[in-house]
Design an enzyme around this catalytic site. Structure first.
Site, mmCIF file in Angstrom:
data_model
loop_
_atom_site.group_PDB
_atom_site.id
_atom_site.type_symbol
_atom_site.label_atom_id
_atom_site.label_comp_id
_atom_site.label_asym_id
_atom_site.label_seq_id
_atom_site.Cartn_x
_atom_site.Cartn_y
_atom_site.Cartn_z
ATOM 1 N N PHE A 225 0.246 -1.327 0.308
ATOM 2 C CA PHE A 225 -0.156 -0.050 -0.131
ATOM 3 C C PHE A 225 0.547 1.488 0.324
ATOM 4 C CE2 PHE A 225 -4.454 -2.023 1.595
ATOM 5 C CZ PHE A 225 -4.606 -2.203 0.935
ATOM 6 N N ASN B 119 9.030 -3.430 2.158
ATOM 7 C CA ASN B 119 10.208 -2.822 1.098
ATOM 8 C C ASN B 119 9.376 -1.201 1.071
ATOM 9 O OD1 ASN B 119 7.514 -3.642 -0.009
ATOM 10 N ND2 ASN B 119 9.062 -3.325 -2.152
ATOM 11 N N ASP C 199 -0.133 -9.616 -4.164
ATOM 12 C CA ASP C 199 1.267 -8.706 -4.784
ATOM 13 C C ASP C 199 0.695 -7.620 -4.947
ATOM 14 O OD1 ASP C 199 3.791 -8.162 -4.577
ATOM 15 O OD2 ASP C 199 4.418 -9.032 -6.024
#
Length: 443
Positions: free
Chosen positions: A57, A88, A305
């Site tokens: 997000f 990440n 994903d």
């Protein structure tokens, strides 16, 4: 709230009462109470809210791509009531301070419930992360060439051992960059957008690189006594390695994405750099084999994903365009369209999107329509599908690799008894509920 006449995934027709955020009763012949909202669900299918254990997000650091508000709205509109955000971001979620910063952004902005994965780098702080309400370790790379979250084999083994001490599952991005085909990326990489030869990305990040890395992750997990969850498995070889290890008693599971289930290298020309993702698209034959393993029960989880980027970012040359596609809003609709077409059993969709991910990640109150669990559910009309249009979706990305496909979208999405998304099937008008999602580790 009382939902009457809903058909469950196993074909039973039941009335369902919701109270104080939980399923109170799932049975036949429940009578309405005074002042109770009654939803007539005759002709509708009721499914547990999807648990998407792999989303990006983008906050903090990438709010031009997505925010907790836009991402969770897309989730709710797609029937997802719980998400797990990956580490990440910028800064990466590798210590207590970064975890707290991300949690603060989610609090008050997320419509759906959420978990926050921590990550592993040379600077990670396992003590601080494990003191936080951590769901899992997050994406752990087996080779140090896939960006700032990439680590080497020794650090990976250390991370798995640390997770095992705390009984935390490790989510692994399994690609061995030493087995990438560098020749595939030689020459001019300046093509723009759909004109770019994105198929070269698939040739570069080889299927062998995934299969070998999956096997190594499993071996490390067994040696360290840890639980391994392999993210976005894109090859039948990788899935089979997980299944064989699990059959021998290893605590290992895998997920696949909708884009690896439905798209292949045959779509590269249409998608161009919009089709660049990690792992990349595979051959038509491998895609079909992955789908068959979903159908026969070999695949444990479907997760998206969800990795949104802007149009401007994706329409750079192949070398510069970032990897990833949005998908949290279209996962369940695409799978339900496959049910409608007779390609998948409805119970498989229920299990891989809700029951299995909840069980694997220890979310005991999620994933099933049973008394005492969180009242997370969706209502859909399997007799009706609609065309997927980027302009009608809610991610900040405003594009989708599934433009023009058909999907069975929710008419109602409920998170812990509260309506977070509702769509009128006649007029198409939509409404969203309050952003009161909470961390699944905070009770």
């Amino acid at each position: 709230m009382l939902i009457t006449g809903a058909e469950l995934a196993d074909g039973r027709v039941r009335d369902v009462r919701v109270r104080d955020g939980e399923f109170l009763a799932v049975e036949s012949g429940i009578e309405p109470e005074a002042g109770e909202r009654v939803v007539d669900a005759r002709g509708r299918t009721m499914l547990p809210g999807a648990v998407d254990v792999h989303v990006h997000f983008r906050e903090p650091g990438g709010s031009h791509k997505e925010t907790w508000t836009t991402g969770s709205r897309a989730a709710a509109a797609g029937g997802v009531t719980t998400v797990v955000d990956q580490p990440n971001t910028s800064p990466p979620t590798v210590d207590g301070d970064a975890f707290a910063e991300k949690a603060a952004l989610a609090d008050g902005n997320a419509l759906v419930d959420y978990g926050l994965n921590g990550g592993v780098t040379a600077e990670w702080d396992p003590d601080a992360l494990f003191d936080a309400p951590l769901l899992a370790l997050g994406e752990v790379f087996l080779a140090d060439s896939t960006g700032e979250m990439g680590i080497d084999a020794d650090l990976f083994a250390e991370a798995v051992a640390a997770a095992a001490e705390h009984d935390v599952p490790v989510t692994v991005h399994a690609e061995d960059a030493t087995l990438f085909d560098d020749e595939a990326m030689e020459g001019d990489l300046g093509g723009i957008g759909r004109a770019a030869d994105a198929d070269r990305w698939s040739a570069y990040r080889t299927a062998t690189a995934e299969a070998v890395a999956v096997e190594r992750a499993i071996e490390t997990g067994i040696e360290a006594g840890g639980r391994i969850h392999v993210a976005h498995t894109s090859t039948p070889e990788g899935i089979d390695a997980v299944a064989e290890a699990a059959a021998d008693g290893a605590p290992v599971t895998c997920e696949v994405t909708p884009h690896h289930l439905f798209l292949s290298r045959a779509d590269a020309g249409r998608l161009g750099t919009y089709g660049r993702m990690n792992p990349p698209l595979r051959s038509t034959e491998r895609r079909q084999a992955v789908f068959e393993r979903l159908r026969d029960g070999t695949v444990d989880v479907v997760a998206t994903d969800h990795a949104p980027h802007t149009v401007a970012e994706k329409e750079q040359g192949l070398a510069a365009a970032p990897s990833g596609v949005p998908g949290v809003e279209t996962m369940l609709p695409l799978l339900l369209a496959s049910v409608r077409q007779g390609d998948l059993p409805l119970e498989r969709v229920r299990d891989v999107t809700a029951a299995n991910p909840a069980a694997i990640f220890g979310l005991d109150r999620k994933g099933r329509i049973e008394a005492g669990r969180d009242a997370d559910f969706v209502l859909v009309d399997l007799a009706t599908s609609r065309e997927i249009e980027a302009g009608a979706l809610h991610s900040k990305a405003r594009w989708t690799p599934f433009e023009g496909w058909r999907g069975v979208f929710p008419e109602l999405t409920v998170r812990r008894g509260d309506v977070v998304y509702e769509r009128d099937p006649v007029t198409g008008s939509e409404s969203f509920g309050a952003a009161e999602g909470r961390n699944v580790r905070e009770r």
